[in-house]
Design an enzyme around this catalytic site. Structure first.
Site, short mmCIF file in Angstrom:
data_model
loop_
_atom_site.label_atom_id
_atom_site.label_comp_id
_atom_site.label_asym_id
_atom_site.label_seq_id
_atom_site.Cartn_x
_atom_site.Cartn_y
_atom_site.Cartn_z
CG ASP A 47 -0.22 0.11 2.55
OD1 ASP A 47 0.79 -0.62 2.73
OD2 ASP A 47 -0.63 0.91 3.41
CD GLU B 97 4.20 0.39 7.09
OE1 GLU B 97 5.05 0.61 7.98
OE2 GLU B 97 3.84 1.29 6.31
ZN LIG Z 1 6.87 2.08 4.18
#
Ligand SMILES: [Zn+2]
Length: 416
Positions: A86, A181
């Site tokens: 992401d 994340e």
């Molecule tokens: Zn990163």
């Protein structure tokens, strides 16, 4: 001597950043945005295409794959290399148009889709180390997404190297790509059993040679203030307004220290992030950060004392102080397995770089992995100016990251 082609890793990055994978801090599904799976599916197909037969991607957007060990040694621990698919919600990741400045000459780079976005050498001295090499930027309207697709590209390129060079001996190598994340949910749905790795490395760091084995330890804290509520027309001498107490507590925080805006290096801080409430009851939410648990406790004690003193000035009012653990410094775990870090140092040196040990003033997936059974320091990929339109990465740094992965797997085999 392991050599990874700058052009090949550059071409991979350019391909991956064109897939929009922005995560959503308000999202409640896993992954928080369905489009992250577009890249996961692409990676899964490419891994299969390399001949990695157990590669798979699941409903949550994780990608798992194993490069089978080819060493005759029986007890080599399985090690994992991990990056996130992401990109940060801070800056658009839609229609990323990567530009490969193939032979960077030291000029200021004007991004073509918005001429006000200029990557200047004087503001970015690290660019000087990339003169006569490739530099990849976005086009001015979006971030690049080198965070963390430069890590993805390095791992994929290393995977291809292992598949094409069976004479290079290694144990089982596990590949893991995670969603979400950037919104703190990268490990939320990970299946550690399926992954089956003893130790791991995230590829999610900056300058070439940097190695991070330390993160903040983090708590959230809430001060919940109860006032005394009376009909406002007849409240003289009786009403105590919780909102005003909350204001007084915030006002009592020091102006020149103990905050994100006044600390750096190894200093911790306390940071109010939200206030909500009504006259009767108000809550202030904080994040509390330090490199040690003792330091965290000292911050809690100090904050609680400030609240106590302020609330005492308002007879009838009361407060509660609540703490929620968020994550812990990975170093507390890594210190029990010092070879995990020393092998990485050695691999970085074998790739021809100087090791720069750094501490992260934040958390990483690695800090969470370290506490759920996979000690996991963080290795460089070269990414710079992350989460911004001026994000860039040098192609030689990505190639060095891939070479470091190969050396690391070889070192684990040699030492087992
Ligand atoms: Zn990163």
């Amino acid at each position: 001597m392991i050599n990874i082609s700058h052009d090949n890793v550059a071409e991979r990055l350019m391909r991956y950043v064109q897939v929009d994978t922005q995560s959503d801090p308000a999202g409640t599904a896993h992954p928080t945005t369905d489009k992250q799976k577009d890249l996961s599916r692409l990676l899964y197909k490419e891994l299969r295409g390399m001949g990695i037969t157990d590669a798979e991607t699941d409903e949550y957007g994780y990608v798992y794959a194993t490069i089978k060990g080819n060493s005759s040694k029986p007890n080599i621990p399985a090690i994992c290399f991990c990056s996130h698919v992401d990109t940060a919600p801070d800056c658009s990741g839609t229609n990323v148009k990567p530009i490969h400045h193939r032979y960077y000459k030291g000029e200021d780079i004007v991004l073509p889709d918005d001429n006000s976005q200029v990557l200047r050498l004087k503001d970015n001295p690290y660019l000087s180390q990339h003169i006569n090499h490739g530099v990849i930027t976005a086009s001015g309207l979006t971030l690049l997404g080198a965070d963390d697709k430069s890590g993805v590209a390095a791992i994929m390129e290393a995977a291809l190297f292992f598949m094409q060079n069976p004479s290079v001996k290694h144990g089982d190598i596990k590949i893991l790509f995670t969603p979400d994340e950037e919104v703190g949910k990268g490990t939320a749905k990970v299946n550690m059993q399926k992954l089956g790795a003893s130790f791991g490395y995230t590829l999610d760091g900056g300058e070439a040679g940097s190695l991070e084995d330390e993160t903040f330890s983090a708590d959230a804290a809430s001060i919940i203030i109860e006032g005394v509520i009376v009909h406002p027309g007849y409240a003289k001498g009786k009403l105590v307004n919780a909102l005003k107490i909350a204001g007084a507590v915030l006002n009592a925080l020091p102006a020149n220290e103990w905050s994100p805006e006044t600390t750096e290096g190894r200093e911790g801080f306390v940071h109010p992030v939200a206030v909500n409430g009504i006259a009767e009851k108000a809550t202030i939410q904080f994040i509390v950060r330090d490199f040690t648990v003792a330091g965290l406790q000292a911050h809690h004690d100090r904050l609680k004392k400030i609240a106590q003193e302020i609330v005492a000035e308002f007879p009838g009012a009361t407060f509660k102080y609540e703490v929620q653990e968020q994550y812990r410094n990975m170093k507390e775990v890594l210190d029990k397995y010092p070879h995990v870090v020393t092998y990485a140092e050695e691999a970085i040196e074998r790739a021809g770089l100087t090791v720069k040990k750094e501490s992260i003033r934040g958390g990483t997936d690695g800090s969470r992995f370290s506490y759920i059974g996979m000690p996991c320091p963080n290795i460089f990929t070269g990414m710079q100016n992350i989460h911004s339109k001026l994000e860039w990465v040098g192609t030689k740094d990505m190639a060095k990251a891939a070479e470091t992965i190969v050396h690391l797997a070889m070192i684990w085999e040699e030492r087992s």
